[in-house]
Design a protein around this motif. Sequence first.
Motif, PDB file in Angstrom:
ATOM      1  N   GLN A   5      35.331  19.562 -13.086  1.00  0.00           N
ATOM      2  CA  GLN A   5      34.656  20.839 -12.863  1.00  0.00           C
ATOM      3  C   GLN A   5      34.923  21.322 -11.435  1.00  0.00           C
ATOM      4  O   GLN A   5      35.032  20.516 -10.513  1.00  0.00           O
ATOM      5  N   PRO A   6      35.046  22.615 -11.241  1.00  0.00           N
ATOM      6  CA  PRO A   6      35.231  23.134  -9.879  1.00  0.00           C
ATOM      7  C   PRO A   6      34.052  22.758  -8.985  1.00  0.00           C
ATOM      8  O   PRO A   6      32.911  22.645  -9.434  1.00  0.00           O
ATOM      9  N   TYR A   7      34.335  22.551  -7.727  1.00  0.00           N
ATOM     10  CA  TYR A   7      33.297  22.260  -6.745  1.00  0.00           C
ATOM     11  C   TYR A   7      33.713  22.888  -5.420  1.00  0.00           C
ATOM     12  O   TYR A   7      34.848  23.373  -5.282  1.00  0.00           O
ATOM     13  N   ALA A   8      32.819  22.885  -4.466  1.00  0.00           N
ATOM     14  CA  ALA A   8      33.083  23.561  -3.199  1.00  0.00           C
ATOM     15  C   ALA A   8      32.900  22.608  -2.028  1.00  0.00           C
ATOM     16  O   ALA A   8      32.003  21.759  -2.026  1.00  0.00           O
ATOM     17  N   ARG A  13      37.255  26.364  -2.632  1.00  0.00           N
ATOM     18  CA  ARG A  13      36.991  26.021  -4.030  1.00  0.00           C
ATOM     19  C   ARG A  13      37.991  24.947  -4.420  1.00  0.00           C
ATOM     20  O   ARG A  13      39.196  25.109  -4.204  1.00  0.00           O
ATOM     21  N   MET A  14      37.512  23.864  -5.024  1.00  0.00           N
ATOM     22  CA  MET A  14      38.376  22.747  -5.357  1.00  0.00           C
ATOM     23  C   MET A  14      38.196  22.325  -6.809  1.00  0.00           C
ATOM     24  O   MET A  14      37.148  22.556  -7.410  1.00  0.00           O
ATOM     25  N   ARG A  15      39.256  21.692  -7.316  1.00  0.00           N
ATOM     26  CA  ARG A  15      39.186  21.138  -8.664  1.00  0.00           C
ATOM     27  C   ARG A  15      40.154  19.968  -8.752  1.00  0.00           C
ATOM     28  O   ARG A  15      41.289  20.063  -8.276  1.00  0.00           O
ATOM     29  N   ASP A  16      39.700  18.875  -9.343  1.00  0.00           N
ATOM     30  CA  ASP A  16      40.519  17.682  -9.476  1.00  0.00           C
ATOM     31  C   ASP A  16      41.317  17.728 -10.776  1.00  0.00           C
ATOM     32  O   ASP A  16      40.784  18.104 -11.833  1.00  0.00           O
ATOM     33  N   HIS A  17      42.580  17.315 -10.685  1.00  0.00           N
ATOM     34  CA  HIS A  17      43.449  17.269 -11.864  1.00  0.00           C
ATOM     35  C   HIS A  17      44.069  15.876 -11.971  1.00  0.00           C
ATOM     36  O   HIS A  17      44.508  15.298 -10.967  1.00  0.00           O
ATOM     37  N   TRP A  18      44.138  15.373 -13.190  1.00  0.00           N
ATOM     38  CA  TRP A  18      44.705  14.056 -13.463  1.00  0.00           C
ATOM     39  C   TRP A  18      45.787  14.190 -14.538  1.00  0.00           C
ATOM     40  O   TRP A  18      45.612  14.915 -15.519  1.00  0.00           O
ATOM     41  N   PHE A  19      46.865  13.468 -14.348  1.00  0.00           N
ATOM     42  CA  PHE A  19      47.993  13.545 -15.284  1.00  0.00           C
ATOM     43  C   PHE A  19      48.516  12.133 -15.551  1.00  0.00           C
ATOM     44  O   PHE A  19      48.453  11.258 -14.680  1.00  0.00           O
ATOM     45  N   THR A  20      49.041  11.944 -16.735  1.00  0.00           N
ATOM     46  CA  THR A  20      49.709  10.691 -17.081  1.00  0.00           C
ATOM     47  C   THR A  20      51.207  10.932 -17.094  1.00  0.00           C
ATOM     48  O   THR A  20      51.685  11.881 -17.726  1.00  0.00           O
ATOM     49  N   ALA A  21      51.941  10.089 -16.375  1.00  0.00           N
ATOM     50  CA  ALA A  21      53.394  10.248 -16.266  1.00  0.00           C
ATOM     51  C   ALA A  21      54.083   8.918 -16.548  1.00  0.00           C
ATOM     52  O   ALA A  21      53.509   7.849 -16.281  1.00  0.00           O
ATOM     53  N   PRO A  22      55.309   8.948 -17.063  1.00  0.00           N
ATOM     54  CA  PRO A  22      56.050   7.688 -17.229  1.00  0.00           C
ATOM     55  C   PRO A  22      56.410   7.118 -15.861  1.00  0.00           C
ATOM     56  O   PRO A  22      56.709   7.866 -14.930  1.00  0.00           O
ATOM     57  N   LEU A  23      56.382   5.809 -15.749  1.00  0.00           N
ATOM     58  CA  LEU A  23      56.903   5.189 -14.536  1.00  0.00           C
ATOM     59  C   LEU A  23      58.361   5.585 -14.350  1.00  0.00           C
ATOM     60  O   LEU A  23      58.779   5.982 -13.255  1.00  0.00           O
ATOM     61  N   ASP A  24      59.122   5.513 -15.425  1.00  0.00           N
ATOM     62  CA  ASP A  24      60.536   5.895 -15.428  1.00  0.00           C
ATOM     63  C   ASP A  24      60.675   7.098 -16.358  1.00  0.00           C
ATOM     64  O   ASP A  24      60.517   6.979 -17.575  1.00  0.00           O
ATOM     65  N   HIS A  25      60.960   8.248 -15.808  1.00  0.00           N
ATOM     66  CA  HIS A  25      61.047   9.453 -16.636  1.00  0.00           C
ATOM     67  C   HIS A  25      62.204   9.396 -17.628  1.00  0.00           C
ATOM     68  O   HIS A  25      62.226  10.167 -18.589  1.00  0.00           O
ATOM     69  N   ALA A  37      46.074  15.293  -8.415  1.00  0.00           N
ATOM     70  CA  ALA A  37      46.312  16.449  -7.546  1.00  0.00           C
ATOM     71  C   ALA A  37      45.021  17.242  -7.416  1.00  0.00           C
ATOM     72  O   ALA A  37      44.234  17.333  -8.362  1.00  0.00           O
ATOM     73  N   ARG A  38      44.818  17.806  -6.239  1.00  0.00           N
ATOM     74  CA  ARG A  38      43.615  18.594  -5.971  1.00  0.00           C
ATOM     75  C   ARG A  38      43.984  20.074  -5.834  1.00  0.00           C
ATOM     76  O   ARG A  38      44.839  20.431  -5.022  1.00  0.00           O
ATOM     77  N   GLU A  39      43.372  20.896  -6.633  1.00  0.00           N
ATOM     78  CA  GLU A  39      43.551  22.347  -6.552  1.00  0.00           C
ATOM     79  C   GLU A  39      42.629  22.903  -5.470  1.00  0.00           C
ATOM     80  O   GLU A  39      41.446  22.572  -5.417  1.00  0.00           O
ATOM     81  N   ILE A  40      43.185  23.730  -4.587  1.00  0.00           N
ATOM     82  CA  ILE A  40      42.415  24.319  -3.495  1.00  0.00           C
ATOM     83  C   ILE A  40      42.650  25.823  -3.485  1.00  0.00           C
ATOM     84  O   ILE A  40      43.806  26.276  -3.529  1.00  0.00           O
ATOM     85  N   SER A  41      41.574  26.583  -3.415  1.00  0.00           N
ATOM     86  CA  SER A  41      41.726  28.040  -3.383  1.00  0.00           C
ATOM     87  C   SER A  41      40.588  28.661  -2.587  1.00  0.00           C
ATOM     88  O   SER A  41      39.601  28.003  -2.239  1.00  0.00           O
ATOM     89  N   ASP A  42      40.736  29.928  -2.300  1.00  0.00           N
ATOM     90  CA  ASP A  42      39.723  30.710  -1.599  1.00  0.00           C
ATOM     91  C   ASP A  42      38.736  31.246  -2.628  1.00  0.00           C
ATOM     92  O   ASP A  42      39.129  32.003  -3.530  1.00  0.00           O
ATOM     93  N   PRO A  43      37.452  30.881  -2.548  1.00  0.00           N
ATOM     94  CA  PRO A  43      36.482  31.352  -3.541  1.00  0.00           C
ATOM     95  C   PRO A  43      36.421  32.875  -3.646  1.00  0.00           C
ATOM     96  O   PRO A  43      36.123  33.417  -4.717  1.00  0.00           O
ATOM     97  N   ALA A  44      36.731  33.558  -2.556  1.00  0.00           N
ATOM     98  CA  ALA A  44      36.664  35.019  -2.578  1.00  0.00           C
ATOM     99  C   ALA A  44      37.722  35.616  -3.482  1.00  0.00           C
ATOM    100  O   ALA A  44      37.606  36.768  -3.915  1.00  0.00           O
ATOM    101  N   LEU A  70      39.132  25.601   5.318  1.00  0.00           N
ATOM    102  CA  LEU A  70      40.266  26.449   4.974  1.00  0.00           C
ATOM    103  C   LEU A  70      40.806  27.036   6.276  1.00  0.00           C
ATOM    104  O   LEU A  70      40.408  28.116   6.711  1.00  0.00           O
ATOM    105  N   ASN A  71      41.716  26.293   6.913  1.00  0.00           N
ATOM    106  CA  ASN A  71      42.276  26.766   8.175  1.00  0.00           C
ATOM    107  C   ASN A  71      43.755  26.400   8.250  1.00  0.00           C
ATOM    108  O   ASN A  71      44.312  25.772   7.352  1.00  0.00           O
ATOM    109  N   GLY A  72      44.409  26.818   9.352  1.00  0.00           N
ATOM    110  CA  GLY A  72      45.824  26.515   9.526  1.00  0.00           C
ATOM    111  C   GLY A  72      46.690  27.100   8.421  1.00  0.00           C
ATOM    112  O   GLY A  72      46.393  28.173   7.872  1.00  0.00           O
TER     113      GLY A  72
END
Length: 437
Positions: A5-8, A13-25, A37-44, A70-72
């Motif tokens: 779920q999104p959180y702040a 604004r952030m959201r956590d994402h999880w993926f399953t990948a082969p060790l050897d593609h 991976a973490r999704e980061i965005s401007d809530p505005a 949220l800087n730099g």
Amino acid sequence: MSAGQPYAIRQMRMRDHWFTAPLDHAEPAGPSITLYAREISDPALDGQGLPWLLFLQGGPGGRGNRPVALNGWLAEAAKTFRVLMLDQRGTGLSTPANRQTLPLVGDAAAQADYLAHFRATDIVADAELIRAALGSGPWSIFGQSYGGFCALSYLSFAPAGLREVIITGGLGPLAGPADQVYEATFARLMARNAEYFARFPQDRQIVTRIISHAAAVPEFLPTGERLTPERLQMLGNFFGGNTRIDTLHYLLEDAFVPTPDGDRLSDGFLAQVSAQVGRAANPLYALMHESIYVQGAASNWAAARVLARHPEFHPDAAEPLLTGEAVYPWYFEQDPALAPLREVAELLAARTEGWGALYDPVQLGRNTVPVAAAVYSQDIYVDRDISVATAAAVNGLQVWETADFHHDGIADDGEGIFARLLGMVRGTPGEASAVAP
């Protein structure tokens, strides 16, 4: 794929994402790993369907940034993107690879085979899997340092997945032995030593004193092992930044403290040194460091070979110079986090098979993806001359060369650097015309 779920956190604004990948593609039905991976965005700007920007962190073996504001460059990027902060395989919240988890794979040989799948091409394949899972079309990527190496692999093997590419301090060599890298970077490191000691002449004596003291008197880091002259010389890592060079001066100020047994290295100094020279937080950096240059041949501890040709860096020199980020065999004897991985490191250094091509020069030569890169003239980690040669081999790549920043430029003026490079890849008037050839 799963998403939380999104959180702040403050204004992010952030959201956590999880993926399953082969060790050897190449073997999708084989063993799998988890990617985070973490999704980061401007809530505005929420709900405006902003496109993705994938950030590829430096390293190897570094997890994605953990921003608290949220800087730099992130603030600038969030004006037009949703940023995806990837923990590259083996790091952070992705399936870890360290002294605690690697024995689960098997013996040292099995661990070396496992880690052979932790290079730039594998990270690119992970990114493409993630892009498809998110339902994104071609996306934008931003590669800092080693992340730039990964970006060049992306341009080589999956350019159809890319809209545009930004690189900072990350144009590594496309071919050739790893030795060329260290010959170039040791030369720049010598110049940076000279610059530092001219700026802080009083530190020349204290550095020599500290190194001599550590050779003669047992001093121990908070992690329990003896502090050696070689590890003290690793403080040259501070030379890679505009402001970090001043941090080194402050660190040296209180190196010694009087005791009943004479002057000793202070607890505060030892604690700060330990944080700089230990690899408990990113062991993959040491394990995989030379492999990022290897294509079809063993590295055989290239940095150690080159260092042997530069006696001015030897701890026994009259005024020993500080080194930096290179990795040496003794590292796996002296760092408790690396010692259990010594045999694995030796196998990786001697490995001749399984190191496939990291780049496709033909594809890079006919590249059509917009690319802009910042090259730092005095970079001690990614040599300027090598970077310019690589840039010339990538069709359409625009270079902005500057002496105003060192390797950590985006920590100094990330907002300005990101805006400039984004303007270059998009042809913003006034930006491309300022690019140095």
